[in-house]
Design a protein around this motif. Structure first.
Motif, PDB file in Angstrom:
ATOM      1  N   ALA A 143       0.836  -1.206   0.000  1.00 44.76           N
ATOM      2  CA  ALA A 143       0.000   0.000   0.000  1.00 44.76           C
ATOM      3  C   ALA A 143       0.874   1.260   0.000  1.00 44.76           C
ATOM      4  O   ALA A 143       0.547   2.266  -0.665  1.00 44.76           O
ATOM      5  N   LEU A 144       1.998   1.216   0.729  1.00 45.69           N
ATOM      6  CA  LEU A 144       2.914   2.360   0.750  1.00 45.69           C
ATOM      7  C   LEU A 144       3.471   2.622  -0.643  1.00 45.69           C
ATOM      8  O   LEU A 144       3.482   3.781  -1.115  1.00 45.69           O
ATOM      9  N   TYR A 145       3.904   1.579  -1.319  1.00 44.42           N
ATOM     10  CA  TYR A 145       4.499   1.759  -2.645  1.00 44.42           C
ATOM     11  C   TYR A 145       3.443   2.145  -3.688  1.00 44.42           C
ATOM     12  O   TYR A 145       3.726   2.910  -4.616  1.00 44.42           O
ATOM     13  N   VAL A 146       2.231   1.609  -3.536  1.00 48.83           N
ATOM     14  CA  VAL A 146       1.147   2.018  -4.435  1.00 48.83           C
ATOM     15  C   VAL A 146       0.835   3.497  -4.231  1.00 48.83           C
ATOM     16  O   VAL A 146       0.655   4.259  -5.200  1.00 48.83           O
ATOM     17  N   GLY A 147       0.793   3.923  -2.963  1.00 51.16           N
ATOM     18  CA  GLY A 147       0.511   5.329  -2.681  1.00 51.16           C
ATOM     19  C   GLY A 147       1.583   6.252  -3.231  1.00 51.16           C
ATOM     20  O   GLY A 147       1.283   7.359  -3.704  1.00 51.16           O
ATOM     21  N   ILE A 148       2.836   5.812  -3.173  1.00 53.33           N
ATOM     22  CA  ILE A 148       3.922   6.642  -3.700  1.00 53.33           C
ATOM     23  C   ILE A 148       3.870   6.717  -5.221  1.00 53.33           C
ATOM     24  O   ILE A 148       4.042   7.797  -5.821  1.00 53.33           O
ATOM     25  N   SER A 149       3.619   5.585  -5.861  1.00 57.76           N
ATOM     26  CA  SER A 149       3.719   5.537  -7.324  1.00 57.76           C
ATOM     27  C   SER A 149       2.434   5.922  -8.048  1.00 57.76           C
ATOM     28  O   SER A 149       2.475   6.226  -9.251  1.00 57.76           O
ATOM     29  N   LEU A 150       1.282   5.915  -7.366  1.00 53.75           N
ATOM     30  CA  LEU A 150       0.011   6.130  -8.051  1.00 53.75           C
ATOM     31  C   LEU A 150      -0.059   7.485  -8.765  1.00 53.75           C
ATOM     32  O   LEU A 150      -0.467   7.540  -9.950  1.00 53.75           O
TER      33      LEU A 150
END
Length: 370
Positions: A143-150
């Motif tokens: 979820a952290l990486y999705v939030g950063i890359s979205l």
């Protein structure tokens, strides 16, 4: 005196924790050396940037600190494991954010090796916890990486768009696979534990927690095999509580059960760690004495009779036992050995009880030895 046996589960947990602690210290040392080596190489080549210097510096400080904590046992191992996971996750997240959104500082950060290492975080999350906690940790990291890359992915396609999408997809597939296999392993371990418990129950007498008749017969068969193959001698003591019916009639079956359980505990006082005792049935017990001659077994049985009669097992009434002693002979089978011990035990009762009688030969009958 017999000592209470350690809980096998507690022992296995201790061994597992020691192993994890040792592996973690090795990983921390290798990570520290790798960071120093990579930093030195890049400085020598002149390819290191300010951001990479910060990343290397954080690694060089963090890993020795965690090593000291693990080595000196300053904090629980679980805390150290979570700290390592959070540190690696944040380092990767910071590098990803800088590369995607700040070309000025993140242009020198290569996403390819970074994206190759991120899936390792999910594996580590499942290693330090069970399948449920591993899933929660992995999903939080994803979820952290999705939030950063979205936000980056929602803009028109850029150089890292395709690679970032592949990372997120592979991460989801990997987490699903890890959760499945970790859950399967957990179910297998629970099933194995259940089988072990059932096996233990099948071989254990409920009242005394001693090996039951089936397990005792198996232990004697093992000694018979050792005798047949290697000539290792052994002896048996078959003992019976004297006047046990009178105990039940006078005090009740509850006191009779207490007497049997107390006898099972007290017998261990005079046994060696290599000796074994099992409940044969009712008020009868079998003691297996490996590497013991007939005369040595007779002495052990005499000691046992005196030890049981020395003080009451339950309440204030004295309890005595009668013992039949038999040593293994070349022509013996399980049945003949037990029959000779049984005959000797009844000879002890006929001679007045509270004593041991030995059977010297299977052909000449029972010979008493006071």
């Amino acid at each position: 005196m017999s000592q209470q046996q350690a809980n096998p589960w507690d022992s296995s947990q201790l061994v597992a924790e020691q192993l994890k602690r040792g592996v973690l210290t090795i990983i921390l040392v290798l990570a520290w050396l790798a960071s120093l080596f990579a930093w030195g190489i890049m400085e020598w080549q002149g390819t290191v940037s300010t951001v990479l210097r910060v990343v290397f510096a954080l690694n060089v400080i963090f890993h020795p600190t965690m090593f000291a904590i693990v080595w000196r046992r300053l904090l629980p191992l679980r805390f150290v494991e979570l700290s390592c996971l959070v540190f690696a996750t944040l380092i990767c997240a910071g590098c990803m954010a800088l590369h995607l959104y700040s070309p000025t500082y993140g242009a020198d950060i290569d996403l390819r090796p970074l994206y190759l290492w991120i899936p390792v975080l999910y594996v580590f999350a499942f290693v330090i916890g069970d399948h449920k906690s591993g899933l929660r940790l992995s999903l939080a990291i994803l979820a952290l990486y999705v939030g950063i890359s979205l936000p980056y992915l929602l803009t028109p396609p850029q150089p890292a768009t395709n690679f970032t999408i592949q990372l997120l997809v592979v991460s989801g597939v990997l987490i699903s696979a890890l959760h499945f296999f970790a859950g399967y392993q957990g179910r297998f371990q629970r099933a194995q534990l259940t089988m072990d418990e059932l096996t233990q129950l099948a071989h254990t007498d409920v009242l005394t927690q001693l090996p039951n008749r089936r397990r005792t017969m198996s232990m004697i068969e093992t000694e018979l095999t050792r005798f047949s193959r290697y000539g290792h001698t052994f002896s048996l003591i078959l003992l019976d509580i004297d006047h046990f019916k009178a105990i039940n009639d006078q005090f009740g079956h509850h006191v009779g059960d207490q007497t049997i359980a107390a006898l099972a505990m007290r017998v261990h006082d005079v046994l060696r760690t290599t000796d074994a005792i099992g409940r044969w049935g009712g008020e009868e017990f079998v003691i297996l004495l490996p590497e013991t001659t007939l005369d040595e077994a007779k002495h052990k049985a005499d000691t046992l009779c005196a030890h049981i009669a020395a003080r009451p097992l339950v309440g204030n009434h004295t309890t005595t036992i009668s013992c039949g002693v038999a040593g293994i002979e070349s022509a013996d089978t399980l049945d003949t050995l037990l029959q000779r011990a049984d005959n000797a035990m009844y000879a002890a009762k006929a001679a007045g009880r509270n004593r041991a009688v030995i059977s010297r030969t299977s052909n000449a009958g029972v010979a008493a030895a006071e």
